[in-house]
Every structure is written in structure tokens, then in C-alpha cells.
Design an enzyme around this catalytic site. Sequence first.
Site, mmCIF file in Angstrom:
data_model
loop_
_atom_site.group_PDB
_atom_site.id
_atom_site.type_symbol
_atom_site.label_atom_id
_atom_site.label_comp_id
_atom_site.label_asym_id
_atom_site.label_seq_id
_atom_site.Cartn_x
_atom_site.Cartn_y
_atom_site.Cartn_z
ATOM 1 N N GLU A 174 0.801 -1.234 0.000
ATOM 2 C CA GLU A 174 0.000 0.000 0.000
ATOM 3 C C GLU A 174 0.834 1.285 0.000
ATOM 4 O O GLU A 174 0.626 2.162 0.842
ATOM 5 C CB GLU A 174 -0.959 -0.012 1.192
ATOM 6 C CG GLU A 174 -1.882 -1.216 1.168
ATOM 7 C CD GLU A 174 -2.828 -1.289 2.363
ATOM 8 O OE1 GLU A 174 -2.655 -0.495 3.296
ATOM 9 O OE2 GLU A 174 -3.728 -2.132 2.349
ATOM 10 N N ASN A 215 2.143 -5.110 -3.175
ATOM 11 C CA ASN A 215 0.759 -5.492 -2.881
ATOM 12 C C ASN A 215 -0.068 -4.246 -2.548
ATOM 13 O O ASN A 215 0.372 -3.386 -1.788
ATOM 14 C CB ASN A 215 0.799 -6.423 -1.646
ATOM 15 C CG ASN A 215 -0.483 -7.165 -1.388
ATOM 16 O OD1 ASN A 215 -1.010 -7.825 -2.288
ATOM 17 N ND2 ASN A 215 -0.998 -7.092 -0.167
ATOM 18 N N HIS A 251 -10.152 -6.393 -2.254
ATOM 19 C CA HIS A 251 -11.220 -6.181 -1.267
ATOM 20 C C HIS A 251 -12.364 -5.508 -2.014
ATOM 21 O O HIS A 251 -12.337 -4.308 -2.273
ATOM 22 C CB HIS A 251 -10.723 -5.313 -0.114
ATOM 23 C CG HIS A 251 -9.666 -5.978 0.699
ATOM 24 N ND1 HIS A 251 -9.925 -7.124 1.425
ATOM 25 C CD2 HIS A 251 -8.353 -5.707 0.879
ATOM 26 C CE1 HIS A 251 -8.809 -7.513 2.042
ATOM 27 N NE2 HIS A 251 -7.841 -6.680 1.720
HETATM 28 C C1 XIL Z 1 -6.210 -6.680 8.286
HETATM 29 C C2 XIL Z 1 -6.500 -7.905 9.142
HETATM 30 O O1 XIL Z 1 -7.418 -8.743 8.471
HETATM 31 C C3 XIL Z 1 -7.065 -7.479 10.486
HETATM 32 O O2 XIL Z 1 -7.168 -8.617 11.353
HETATM 33 C C4 XIL Z 1 -6.173 -6.432 11.141
HETATM 34 O O3 XIL Z 1 -6.762 -5.960 12.324
HETATM 35 C C5 XIL Z 1 -5.922 -5.286 10.197
HETATM 36 O O4 XIL Z 1 -5.387 -5.768 8.966
HETATM 37 N N1 XIL Z 1 -4.868 -4.834 3.722
HETATM 38 C C6 XIL Z 1 -3.859 -5.656 4.173
HETATM 39 C C7 XIL Z 1 -4.111 -6.578 5.296
HETATM 40 O O5 XIL Z 1 -2.797 -5.699 3.548
HETATM 41 O O6 XIL Z 1 -2.958 -6.818 6.048
HETATM 42 C C8 XIL Z 1 -5.242 -6.084 6.171
HETATM 43 O O7 XIL Z 1 -5.523 -7.098 7.137
HETATM 44 C C9 XIL Z 1 -6.449 -5.754 5.355
HETATM 45 C C10 XIL Z 1 -6.148 -4.688 4.349
#
Ligand code: XIL
Length: 387
Positions: A174, A215, A251
Site C-alpha cells: 500500500e 501489494n 477487497h
Molecule cells: C487486516 C487484518 O485482516 C485485520 O485482522 C487487522 O486488524 C488489520 O489488517 N490490507 C492488508 C491486510 O494488507 O494486512 C489487512 O488485514 C487488510 C487490508
Amino acid sequence: MHLTPILLASLLPLASAAGKGKSYTTEPEPPVPAKKGLDYYAKQAGMMYFGSATDSPGQRERAGLEAAYSKYDEIMWKSGEFGSTTPTNGMKWLFTEAEQGVFNYTEGEIVSKNAKKAGQILRCHALVWHSQLGLWVRNVTWTPETMRIAIVDHIEKVAGHWKDECYAWDVVNEAFEEDGTYRKSIFYETLGPEYIELAFKTAARVAPKAKLYYNDYNLEWPNKKTEATQKLVKDLRAKGIKIDGVGLQAHMMAEDHPTLDQHIAAIQGFADLKVDVALTELDVRLTLPVTEANLAQQKVVYANVVGACAQVKSCIGVTLWDFYDPFSWVPYVFSGEGAAGLWFEDFTTHPAYDGIIDALKNNTKTPEKPEAKGKGKKARRSRPLVV
Ligand code: XIL
């Protein structure tokens, strides 16, 4: 399209510090032969794996569901549904270096050991990310030099620790804003884009067997962020720095989503740069309550994005960001949304499960990849490192 940017800065309080956990007692048995589930059909479609992220029990989103653990573990490790996993939290900075120079691999080890026992590919996540950092990272007054030392030390220890286990690492997570500019993270503010180069160079040195990924979210259709990411790949390559893949977190939202063609265009855009592509954190959230209508929309979104991956040769695999709704991060971050996984709390599957299987079955050979015909895409892919 109104794909809400994910406010990851707000996630920090959600992940309590390492050590909240209980000890893990359920030792998974060796895998039974794969049934015809997600991983089977993904492999038939020419992908390397279909997996799910999972967390060590003490870090799972919903506490108090111990009664579900044996069924959950059965699906995760023994059902043959999944050929790969990613530890949801345990390899992040917050857990591995909560205090400067003090490294802790406990939570990540729980998942990496289970993956090894189950014969699953391990995707490792994430070395340099602005979120879920050790709190100390924000409190130090950095100079470029001290920041370089901290990044190198973190990667040497963490990627070095799992150097033989990780098939892939999300090296930088990110780094871009939605408009394609660099995110003003502590790393960027101190070092500029150099931090990304440093992270990839260091990971390549200490984990030479791992595929190194950039990523991010909202890379699933062509936009400013996909352009910035393509430029990053080209710039790293031009400097001789190893980058092997781009992870599309994926997502997604049931109610507002890109088209199949947009997914294919985005994935192909990366494939053209000769990097692997993977859907690394797939979930499709919907506005609660769950209805037949929004489950049907969710099915379309899952099928489109997985179907697009199956249609582009370089898209090598899919990872769900947990398959089980109660362990999904979505309800804790996106108010009023949920049911983003493929298994409901009672372990029945969403209609999207069948949508994905159909998409995989129907996309084994497609016009987008005529060269794959006959020879078989699997044969041309390097063997995954199964831990
Ligand atoms: C999220 C996890 O699912 C949660 O349990 C945690 O509290 C926060 O992070 N992008 C990512 C992941 O790269 O690492 C994130 O995971 C979700 C968004």
C-alpha cells in the site's frame, strides 16, 4: 465507481499488540487427498493455488468462537479446499518487531508450521507497510540513515527467519494513494521512494528463493493507482532491482464493482510487464443484512474477479482474506457491511462458492490465452515452494 478507499490508518487499534493470544493446541493432521474444491478447480484452470489467509487463534477477529475451531481447522487445513495460506497478522511489523530490535516470530510461526504440515504454499505478508507498525516506529525521530538501518534490520530478521518457508513475500504494501502519488507514510516522509527500492533489494538478498511482490488495494481495474504501480515495476526493473509480482488485494464490494473486462485489463496490464499477478486478499463485502439479492450480487463479483484471474496466464493464484465470515476483518472496519467470505458462521457456503467453481470450470482455456491451449499452462509455471 465508488470503491471506498480503505482507511487503513484506522486499523491500528483493531489489532491489539502481540501477546493477546492464547496458545494453539489443535495440531492439524496431514492433509487428506484434495476433494474437488476451490484449489482443485483453480489448478484445473491453470493456476498454482487457491488459498485462504488465516490467523493464529489469539488474533482472530471474533473471540469466543472456540467451539467452531475444529470445524474451521478442518476446512482450512484438511479439506483440500485450500492449497495455500497467508498469516493474516502474525508476520506484520506489529507482531514481529513490536519493540525496536526485539524480534518475535510466535504468531507467524503458528501459521507457517500449520502450512508446512498441511503441504500448503505459504505467502508471507507484509514487510514494509504504514499500518500495524510497532508503535515505536512512529515515536522515533528518524534521519534517513537511521531509517535505512531500521528497514534493513527488520527485513533481514523477518524475511531471513522465514527464508526457506515463504513462497512469496509482500515486500511493500500500500505505498500509493488513489491518485497514484506516493502515500505519505513515515517511510516515504523520511526516505522518499528510496525506501521501496531498499526494501526490495534487502528482501532479494536475504530471501533469494521468495517471489517478491508489491501489494495494494484498488488495483483490480485500470486507474491512476494501477498506472503508478506499473511505473514502479518498470522503474525497479530498470534499476536491476528484483520484483516478481504484483498482488491485487481485491477487497471488493457486492453492490459496486468493476466489470469482468476491467478486471482482465488491469491484470493484463501487469502481466504485460512480465510479473506474476495474484489476488492476495480477496473478499466481497455486502451491506447488511444478508439477502438473497445481495448474495446474488456477491456471487457475480467473486466469479468475475476469479474468472478474470483464470483468463490471464500470469495470474497465478487467489487467496481469500479468510474464508469464514466470523473471522473476517470487514465488520470491524466497514460499518454496516459484512458477510464478505465464502462460509457463513454455521459453515454453510455462500452462493458465491458455486459461482467461483463455475468461473474456474468455464475459464480453463480461453481466447485471451490461446497460446495456453494444448501445452497446458501449468507445465510452464515454475513449481511452487511447498513448505
Ligand atoms: C487486516 C487484518 O485482516 C485485520 O485482522 C487487522 O486488524 C488489520 O489488517 N490490507 C492488508 C491486510 O494488507 O494486512 C489487512 O488485514 C487488510 C487490508
